[in-house]
Design a protein around this motif. Structure first.
Motif, short mmCIF file in Angstrom:
data_model
loop_
_atom_site.label_atom_id
_atom_site.label_comp_id
_atom_site.label_asym_id
_atom_site.label_seq_id
_atom_site.Cartn_x
_atom_site.Cartn_y
_atom_site.Cartn_z
N ASP A 142 0.83 -1.21 0.00
CA ASP A 142 0.00 0.00 0.00
C ASP A 142 0.87 1.26 0.00
O ASP A 142 0.57 2.22 -0.71
N CYS A 143 1.91 1.25 0.81
CA CYS A 143 2.79 2.42 0.87
C CYS A 143 3.52 2.64 -0.45
O CYS A 143 3.72 3.78 -0.88
N LYS A 172 1.00 4.22 -2.75
CA LYS A 172 0.83 5.63 -2.41
C LYS A 172 2.06 6.44 -2.83
O LYS A 172 1.93 7.57 -3.30
N ASP A 177 1.74 7.06 -6.43
CA ASP A 177 0.69 8.06 -6.71
C ASP A 177 1.17 9.47 -6.36
O ASP A 177 0.91 10.41 -7.12
N TYR A 178 1.86 9.61 -5.23
CA TYR A 178 2.35 10.93 -4.85
C TYR A 178 3.41 11.43 -5.83
O TYR A 178 3.47 12.63 -6.12
N GLU A 229 5.90 7.93 2.58
CA GLU A 229 5.38 6.60 2.24
C GLU A 229 6.51 5.64 1.90
O GLU A 229 6.44 4.45 2.20
#
Length: 502
Positions: free
Chosen positions: A141-142, A145, A148-149, A448
């Motif tokens: 998940d990290c 993310k 995505d960031y 993240e």
């Protein structure tokens, strides 16, 4: 079939009940194990330095089988205390031998080993696996993310760079660079004024059409547009009075540039105390265009009569029409008169309106031409100098190109920066917001990434513990099966649901 070869299968969930029901262990064995555990806690306080003993005492619950291994190690470390009768004088050896005897009484060791084994299978091992899976999921998940960031950062950076490119700045010192770009406006406006010559045929056609329709009632059309086409981008003074000024004294623009990091805190001062709204047609507010005090009357020079050139319907094309007295010896252009026609917000707006009027006319004539050609019907265009659809299209293209040049985003933004006290703050704030979004996305991506690394490290730290627990549980299962087998003359014993089923 030989009974000694018949296997004994015991389900792990019924292992402890099976031992009690077969009377191998006492039903209340847990009361007796407390004293044994106390002896173990006391015995491990005094242990020799030995690698194997340290390995046995680390990371696991000491049980009967560990005690047997410790005694085997003590036979080596305490060998010098052995007497002629084969007994050891070491207190350590005596303590552990006593522990083994306590364990063997009523098969207490078997009950405890079964309990440890069942707890490892049902709770400890699944708990480790669940925790590792949780850390791995957190890592996934990290990482998602983080990706995505990074995309958000790239998107904000791209938008920032696109806006900076549109404005023609680098983006290092946003407000300072914007102000420096204002020096390009005069050259841009002059080039636009020089490029308007191709509009003359369209203006002539519009004038001819209007005279044909209105006759003597037709007045001069598009005066400001015709003026710029013929004379270029002159000062408002020259447009108003018909002669170039002897001197040009524009209002100074005082810009106090602070650190760009302060964003909207920077202010642009366009005068000592005057607040100028270049977008409004009403200039009745108090404006200081020269050396007079703030709030003084407007000094237009030695003019006998002045008409309101800012009225919405007024469009003076010449000094005679405006009622102004022409200065025989000329004069100096100050304040708004010192601005160019395309730079002054009021005349710029009138210029665009007239350009739009001409564009609308050409579109109408082009549509009428196409309709006349298709229907072969009578058209007013037959009463005018012949204009083909191609010629009308060329005229329309020239008008639209002129409007596009003046309304280009970069030109419009620089115009607003110069004439709107707050626009530069708004524009700077927009750019800094993009940078802030980039920085925020970058920091979140780094956070993240760190969380993903931490989760990966925790999962990596748990895997050896799980592997060691699996190995010791597997060994414990083998020990229990062997001890039960001894009680049934060596019959094979299988604990169903053990380590191999995980």
């Amino acid at each position: 079939m030989d009974e000694s070869n018949i296997p004994i299968d015991i389900n792990i969930g019924k292992l402890q009940d099976w031992l009690v029901s077969r009377r191998h262990v006492h039903k209340e064995w847990q009361k007796n194990i407390i004293a044994v555990r106390e002896k173990i806690n006391s015995a491990i306080q005094d242990m020799p330095a030995h690698e194997d003993i340290a390995a046995l005492l680390t990371g696991s619950h000491i049980n009967y089988f560990h005690c047997l291994k410790i005694i085997e190690i003590l036979k080596e470390t305490e060998a010098d205390t052995k007497n002629l009768f084969g007994r050891y004088g070491s207190q350590r050896m005596k303590d552990w031998q006593d522990l083994v005897r306590s364990y063997e009484k009523d098969n207490l060791y078997l009950a405890e080993a079964a309990q440890i084994f069942v707890r490892n299978i049902n709770y400890e091992i699944p708990g480790f696996k669940k925790q590792i899976a949780k850390e791995e999921q957190m890592q996934t998940d990290c990482e998602k993310k983080h990706s995505d960031y990074l995309k958000n950062e790239a998107s904000s950076k791209s938008e920032f760079m696109a806006l900076c490119k549109q404005l023609g700045i680098k983006g290092d010192k946003i407000k300072r660079e914007l102000v420096e770009r204002l020096q390009e406006l005069p050259e841009i406006y002059d080039k636009i004024g020089e490029s308007l010559k191709p509009l003359q045929p369209a203006i002539d056609l519009y004038s001819a059409f209007t005279k044909y329709i209105l006759g003597d009632q037709a007045s001069d059309l598009l005066p400001l547009l015709q003026y710029v086409v013929q004379h270029g981008n002159t000062t408002v003074y020259q447009w108003s009075y018909g002669e170039p000024p002897l001197s040009i004294e524009p209002d100074p623009i005082h810009i106090e540039l602070e650190d760009d990091t302060q964003g909207s805190g920077d202010q642009i001062d366009f005068g000592d105390s005057a607040v100028i709204d270049f977008e409004s047609a009403d200039v009745s507010a108090e404006i200081d265009f020269g050396d007079g005090d703030a709030g003084g009357e407007i000094d237009w020079g030695n003019i006998e009569t002045v008409t309101d050139v800012t009225a919405p319907d007024a469009a003076p094309a010449s000094p005679a029409e405006s009622g102004m007295a022409v200065r025989a010896a000329g004069g100096g252009a100050r304040g708004r008169d010192a601005l160019s026609v395309l730079d002054c917000a009021h005349t710029r707006s009138r210029f665009l309106d007239q350009l739009l009027e001409l564009e609308s006319f050409l579109k109408m004539r082009l549509c009428e031409t196409h309709a006349a050609n298709e229907s072969q019907s009578f058209s007013l265009i037959e009463q005018l100098p012949s204009e083909s659809a191609a010629a009308l299209g060329a005229m329309l293209g020239a008008v639209q190109a002129a409007a596009a040049a003046l309304l280009a985003p970069r030109v419009a933004q620089l115009h607003n920066v110069k004439h709107s006290p707050r626009y530069v703050d708004v524009l700077t704030g927009q750019l800094q917001q993009k940078l802030s979004a980039c920085d925020k996305a970058r920091r979140r991506a780094a956070r993240e990434a760190e969380r993903a690394r931490a989760a990966a490290d925790r999962a990596a730290g748990l895997r050896p513990l799980l592997a060691r627990l699996l190995s010791r549980t597997q060994q414990l299962q083998a020990d229990i099966e062997r001890e039960i087998s001894k009680k049934y003359k060596g019959r094979p014993v299988n604990i169903i649901g053990g380590v191999k089923f995980l």
